[in-house]
Scaffold this motif. Structure first.
Motif, PDB file in Angstrom:
ATOM      1  N   PRO A   7      54.338  35.595  40.695  1.00  0.00           N
ATOM      2  CA  PRO A   7      54.644  34.234  41.140  1.00  0.00           C
ATOM      3  C   PRO A   7      54.906  33.306  39.961  1.00  0.00           C
ATOM      4  N   THR A  39      48.527  31.559  39.228  1.00  0.00           N
ATOM      5  CA  THR A  39      47.394  31.521  40.139  1.00  0.00           C
ATOM      6  C   THR A  39      46.573  32.788  40.006  1.00  0.00           C
ATOM      7  N   THR A  40      45.394  32.643  39.432  1.00  0.00           N
ATOM      8  CA  THR A  40      44.494  33.792  39.346  1.00  0.00           C
ATOM      9  C   THR A  40      43.101  33.346  39.749  1.00  0.00           C
ATOM     10  N   ASP A  41      42.266  34.336  40.061  1.00  0.00           N
ATOM     11  CA  ASP A  41      40.866  34.018  40.260  1.00  0.00           C
ATOM     12  C   ASP A  41      40.273  33.619  38.925  1.00  0.00           C
ATOM     13  N   PHE A  57      36.566  34.171  38.115  1.00  0.00           N
ATOM     14  CA  PHE A  57      35.385  34.917  37.695  1.00  0.00           C
ATOM     15  C   PHE A  57      35.586  36.429  37.685  1.00  0.00           C
ATOM     16  N   GLU A  58      36.685  36.868  38.300  1.00  0.00           N
ATOM     17  CA  GLU A  58      36.962  38.301  38.333  1.00  0.00           C
ATOM     18  C   GLU A  58      37.381  38.781  36.945  1.00  0.00           C
ATOM     19  N   LEU A  75      49.267  38.862  35.867  1.00  0.00           N
ATOM     20  CA  LEU A  75      50.027  38.762  37.118  1.00  0.00           C
ATOM     21  C   LEU A  75      51.102  39.850  37.185  1.00  0.00           C
ATOM     22  N   LYS A  89      49.302  43.056  38.021  1.00  0.00           N
ATOM     23  CA  LYS A  89      48.968  43.089  39.454  1.00  0.00           C
ATOM     24  C   LYS A  89      50.196  43.477  40.284  1.00  0.00           C
TER      25      LYS A  89
END
Ligand SMILES: Nc1ncnc2c1ncn2[C@@H]1O[C@H](COP(=O)(O)OP(=O)(O)O)[C@@H](O)[C@H]1O
Ligand SMILES: [Mg+2]
Lengths: 253, 302
Positions: free
Chosen positions: B81, B85-87, B89-90, B141, B144
């Motif tokens: 994207p 935009t990522t989490d 704490f992961e 990203l 992923k």
């Protein structure tokens, strides 16, 4: 069925919960202990028995039920709201995964945690009052149904919410008062007749009553009615979710 | 590979972001969607990937409808994207494996390891995402998006705010993916980027696809470049020896401008310098610039 996706979401939610495990476990245990100290000891010394059950034992099902309601809603709503808030929801939406599977992942995880905490509270309570649970299977069934139903509602709140405050509004303004007025700490029969009738409009009364029946075989309303109420809630929750999903509300533009 | 027919998208507020889009993207090509900010690039990608709903129209991927056969089509697609935009704490490792699971594939740690290594993320695999820089997040990203072995890869403005090194890495990775048969669609508002990477270019503006063309053709048509040579001393007129080049003399004879638009003509640049050397015409500065996207739109709309 995309099982790997359900597992991935479930695991993701579990690791989120694990990060806050201290707080997750400590807060229900501490509040249970406090309830016993305040209500059990202070009030219990005046009200020794309700319906032939010692007061300390009498309040246990209500405490468990309040925690299941709050935890189910809090976890499920936060679980789906947060990816909406950060934008990471794009990934779930673009994955080959059905709405049912999304639900299984998020609601499943919230249900699991709520049941885990319920168990913890029952164990904690054991240290304060002697209890033998008369209908353990009914108890488990009741807790599972309640946890699933309210996790569904929590999920809906998480989809509907536009800000973090809104996540807390419904639990704070609706669930907590209903739970306190729902016979956690007293029997509905102890109320004046008018308030007894009014109480019957409070759905939480049926939940607490049903759970109390599974503990002690005694309740304000019959078990069948309680089961019907929780079933109805579950079905209503599923129907709303189905509609919301079909329309894509809160998810898709 | 991707067939878009009569696609329209009207947002809830009534704004029409996509207008009757018809577009075919061929298997194995690198397709650049070129357009200014707000043109509708992200919207188009979001609809194809299932993040937004189309208002009407049909999209087929490999012959499968994105709505009826969403499981099949989405399994084929990887998306990087535009926004980071990522989490928070992961860890890198968890988040990449999470995506693979989400796309319905069984864990394959060796494959994920390979991806992380190829993106220089391996030594960061246990880092929490919030500790990473923007460039590193972009790499995550990408990892992923590749974790589920997609056959179509969308890169939405992949180079926005990205350093030179990552840009180079990214382009070489894109080439490799193309060699392995992956179809790549990238969006950009830099014409150079489209020119550098794409086989074909689609130009989008105000929600409409204005044209789709092979890159070389398009560049010939539109991508004219100017090279200006500032001279140390002014010339009265262009020397005879330079007449065969299409040169202009401006600024009272102190600047030569050479306009060219194909790779072919680019080769003549060195000839021009050779001639300048032979004639002993000293120059102070050289600049090249390209017609901007805005200019192209202007010329397209004309
Ligand atoms: N959620 C939305 N609601 C309403 N309008 C939107 C929304 N998202 C994007 N837009 C509008 O649609 C147009 C296209 O946006 P976008 O697809 O993000 O363009 P690009 O990616 O080419 O910069 C813009 O004018 C933008 O303001
Ligand atoms: Mg965009």
């Amino acid at each position: 069925m995309n099982v790997y996706a359900v597992l991935a979401i479930f695991k993701f939610e579990m690791s989120r919960m694990k990060r806050t495990i201290g707080q997750s476990v400590a807060s229900p245990v501490i509040s249970t202990v406090l309830y016993f100290v305040v209500f059990g000891s202070a009030i219990g010394s005046r009200i020794t028995e309700v319906d032939g059950i010692s007061y300390g034992a009498f309040i246990v099902p209500g405490l468990v039920m309040m925690s299941v309601l709050n935890q189910s809603i809090a976890n499920a709503s936060f679980g789906i709201y947060f990816p909406r808030f950060t934008g990471t929801i794009y990934e779930v939406l673009s994955a080959p995964i059905s709405y049912i599977e999304i639900l299984l992942g998020y609601v499943g995880a919230a249900t699991f945690k709520a049941l885990f905490l319920a168990t913890l509270i029952i164990i904690t309570a054991h240290f304060f009052v002697p209890m033998d649970i008369q209908h353990p299977y009914i108890m488990v069934l009741f807790l599972i149904l309640t946890a699933i139903t309210f996790s569904l509602f929590g999920f809906l709140i998480g989809i509907w919410a536009d800000g973090f405050e809104q996540l807390q509004v419904i639990p704070l303004l609706i669930i907590t008062p209903l739970a306190f007025l729902g016979g956690s700490f007293y029997s509905i029969k102890m109320l004046p007749p008018l308030w007894q009738k009014v109480s019957m409009l409070n759905p939480v009364v049926y939940l607490i009553s049903g759970l109390r029946w599974s503990f002690y075989g005694k309740s304000d309303v019959s078990l069948e009615v309680s089961l019907w109420v929780i079933f109805t809630f579950l079905v209503v929750g599923i129907l709303i979710i189905k509609y919301v999903f079909k329309k894509g509300y809160g998810f898709k533009q | 590979m991707i067939k878009i027919s009569n696609l329209n998208k009207v947002y809830a507020g009534g704004f029409q972001a996509l207008k009757d889009i018809n577009l075919n993207i061929k298997k194995g090509e690198i397709f650049a969607l070129l357009g200014p900010n707000g043109a509708g690039k992200t919207t188009l990608i979001s609809v194809i990937c299932g993040i937004n709903n189309a208002t009407d129209g049909e999209i087929l991927i490999n012959g499968f409808n994105i709505i009826k056969d969403y499981r099949k089509t989405r399994s084929l697609i990887g998306l990087v994207p535009q926004e980071l935009t990522t989490d928070a704490f992961e860890t890198v490792w968890d988040t990449v494996n999470f995506t693979r699971g989400l796309f319905g594939l069984s864990p394959n740690h060796a494959y994920i390891e390979k991806i992380l290594k190829s993106l220089s993320l391996w030594d960061k695999k246990n880092n929490k995402l919030m500790t990473l820089s923007g460039g590193m997040k972009r790499r995550v990203l990408i990892a992923k998006a590749l974790s589920h072995e997609p056959r179509v890869l969308f890169l939405d403005e992949p180079t926005a705010g990205v350093d030179v090194e990552l840009r180079k890495d990214m382009w070489s990775m894109v080439r490799k993916l193309q060699e392995s048969g992956v179809t790549i669609i990238l969006t950009t508002h830099y014409i150079e980027e489209a020119e550098e990477m794409a086989d074909r270019i689609g130009v989008i503006n105000n929600g409409e696809i204005i044209l789709v063309e092979n890159k070389d053709l398009l560049m010939q048509k539109l991508g004219s470049k100017n090279m200006s040579i500032d001279l140390r001393a002014s010339l009265e007129n262009i020397p005879m020896e330079l007449n065969k080049f299409d040169l202009k003399l401006v600024l009272e004879g102190t600047r030569l401008i050479y306009t060219y638009n194909s790779k072919n003509e680019e080769n003549k640049i060195s000839e021009i310098f050779d001639v300048l050397n032979i004639l002993k015409i000293p120059f102070a500065d050289i600049n090249t610039n390209q017609s901007s996207l805005e200019e192209i739109f202007v010329s397209l709309v004309k």
